[in-house]
Design an enzyme around this catalytic site. Structure first.
Site, PDB file in Angstrom:
ATOM      1  N   SER A 131       0.868  -1.138  -0.063  1.00  0.00           N
ATOM      2  CA  SER A 131      -0.027   0.153  -0.011  1.00  0.00           C
ATOM      3  C   SER A 131       0.804   1.291  -0.009  1.00  0.00           C
ATOM      4  O   SER A 131       1.599   1.518  -1.083  1.00  0.00           O
ATOM      5  CB  SER A 131      -0.771  -0.154   1.319  1.00  0.00           C
ATOM      6  OG  SER A 131      -2.129   0.786   1.054  1.00  0.00           O
ATOM      7  N   GLU A 226      -2.836  -2.484  -7.928  1.00  0.00           N
ATOM      8  CA  GLU A 226      -4.135  -2.590  -7.209  1.00  0.00           C
ATOM      9  C   GLU A 226      -4.409  -1.390  -6.358  1.00  0.00           C
ATOM     10  O   GLU A 226      -3.682  -0.377  -6.492  1.00  0.00           O
ATOM     11  CB  GLU A 226      -3.707  -3.713  -6.149  1.00  0.00           C
ATOM     12  CG  GLU A 226      -2.882  -3.190  -4.851  1.00  0.00           C
ATOM     13  CD  GLU A 226      -3.342  -2.404  -3.890  1.00  0.00           C
ATOM     14  OE1 GLU A 226      -4.524  -2.555  -3.540  1.00  0.00           O
ATOM     15  OE2 GLU A 226      -2.731  -1.581  -3.387  1.00  0.00           O
ATOM     16  N   HIS A 296      -5.573  -5.230  -1.442  1.00  0.00           N
ATOM     17  CA  HIS A 296      -6.230  -5.149   0.013  1.00  0.00           C
ATOM     18  C   HIS A 296      -7.296  -6.389   0.082  1.00  0.00           C
ATOM     19  O   HIS A 296      -8.546  -6.019   0.160  1.00  0.00           O
ATOM     20  CB  HIS A 296      -6.687  -3.837   0.256  1.00  0.00           C
ATOM     21  CG  HIS A 296      -5.675  -2.859   0.519  1.00  0.00           C
ATOM     22  ND1 HIS A 296      -5.119  -2.317  -0.785  1.00  0.00           N
ATOM     23  CD2 HIS A 296      -5.123  -2.248   1.555  1.00  0.00           C
ATOM     24  CE1 HIS A 296      -4.238  -1.317  -0.301  1.00  0.00           C
ATOM     25  NE2 HIS A 296      -4.452  -1.280   1.075  1.00  0.00           N
TER      26      HIS A 296
END
Length: 327
Positions: A131, A226, A296
């Site tokens: 992330s 992502e 995630h």
């Protein structure tokens, strides 16, 4: 693509590795060394999750040490910028070979100009996060060419009340050099058979690096992406920015993980991630592969950022050749 499914290991239509059929607990496997936990981004909300993560990592054969600043709190951050930078300096001076982020969130963008990237690379440490940690992965690659890792983080993947069983196994296999091929189900991949530098991560974080010294200039690469809680139009807008900046069309393939936890509005009128995918293919004309177990989501692979890999598809399946061992 909008909802993550958990692939069933060893079943038809599954995520698997070349190690399918063997024991994933690795009670007999050689240890990959210890892990040093740092918090370079957002603050850890519950210290108990870090304690549980250390216990779970021990079950995988990893000794752990938690940096003394890992639980610090300064507003939304895990301590001040000075504290978080100091934790990274301690991380490259300590003995464990793996440095893992406790969590993502936000905060690394503030630190990028102050990090000694050559010292990070020269330390030989294997840096792992996800992330917001995409900023570290990509800056390290852009500044030094060094490989780092994205996927598992301590809190999300090892610290919960219950955890996915495959995510820790995939992490351990990669850290031990045992993961040769990652195969995964893909419903509609374009035909591709190529080799290139694997790079990418969180789409919003990657896009934020455009125009900075921390954006890798990868040509002929395999770009994976992502995101979480980003409406499909925002995903498309970021992809459009990457396309108009010349990034997407320089790649051999675009591999999409999961885009989760967003909410559509009534006026979207059928506009969803499949429409973004159609636009991407129509506009960029680079092979697109979907279904990468990354994002995630509960079941995720840990991937090497900056390493040359292979990618091949067949109907319904894709194969990411991470480590070619010539037997």
């Amino acid at each position: 693509m909008s909802t993550a499914h958990r692939p069933s290991h060893g079943q038809p239509g599954h995520l698997c590795t070349d190690a399918c059929g063997h024991d994933h607990h690795h009670d007999h496997a050689p240890a990959a060394g210890g892990i040093y936990l740092v918090s370079p981004s957002s603050a850890v909300r519950d210290p108990a999750t870090v304690r549980r993560a250390c216990q779970r990592l021990a079950q995988q054969g990893f000794k752990t040490t938690v940096d003394r600043g890992a639980l610090a709190v300064q507003q939304r951050f895990a301590g001040t910028e000075k504290q978080r930078l100091a934790s990274l300096t301690r991380a490259i001076r300590q003995k464990h070979p793996i440095v893992m982020a406790t969590r993502g969130g936000y905060g690394l963008s503030r630190l990028l100009p102050a990090i000694d990237w050559r010292a990070m690379a020269d330390s030989g440490k294997r840096f792992v996060g996800m992330s917001d940690f995409t900023a570290f992965n990509l800056a390290l690659l852009a500044q030094t060419g060094a490989v780092s890792y994205t996927g598992a983080t301590a809190v999300a993947d090892f610290g919960g009340d219950t955890i996915d069983d495959l995510t820790p196994a995939l992490f351990a296999e990669l850290m031990r050099g045992e993961l040769e091929i990652l195969s995964f189900e893909t419903p509609d991949a374009d035909p591709v058979d190529c080799r290139g530098v694997l790079w990418g991560g969180n789409l919003a974080t990657l896009t934020s690096l455009l125009g900075t010294p921390y954006m890798p200039r990868v040509r002929g690469g395999i770009l994976f992406l992502e995101d979480v809680a980003e409406h499909p139009y925002r995903v498309e807008r970021m992809l459009a920015q990457l396309w108009q900046a010349g990034v997407l069309q320089r790649q051999k393939a675009i591999v999409l993980g999961y885009f989760t936890n967003y909410r559509l509005a009534p006026h979207d009128a059928g506009y969803d991630m499949p429409e973004v995918l159609k636009w991407l293919r129509r506009t960029v004309k680079v092979p697109v592969v979907t279904g990468l177990p990354y994002g995630h989501i509960e079941t995720k692979a840990t991937l090497p950022v900056g390493k040359k890999v292979g990618l091949a598809t067949e109907p319904g399946m894709a194969h990411l050749v991470i480590d070619e061992h010539h037997h």
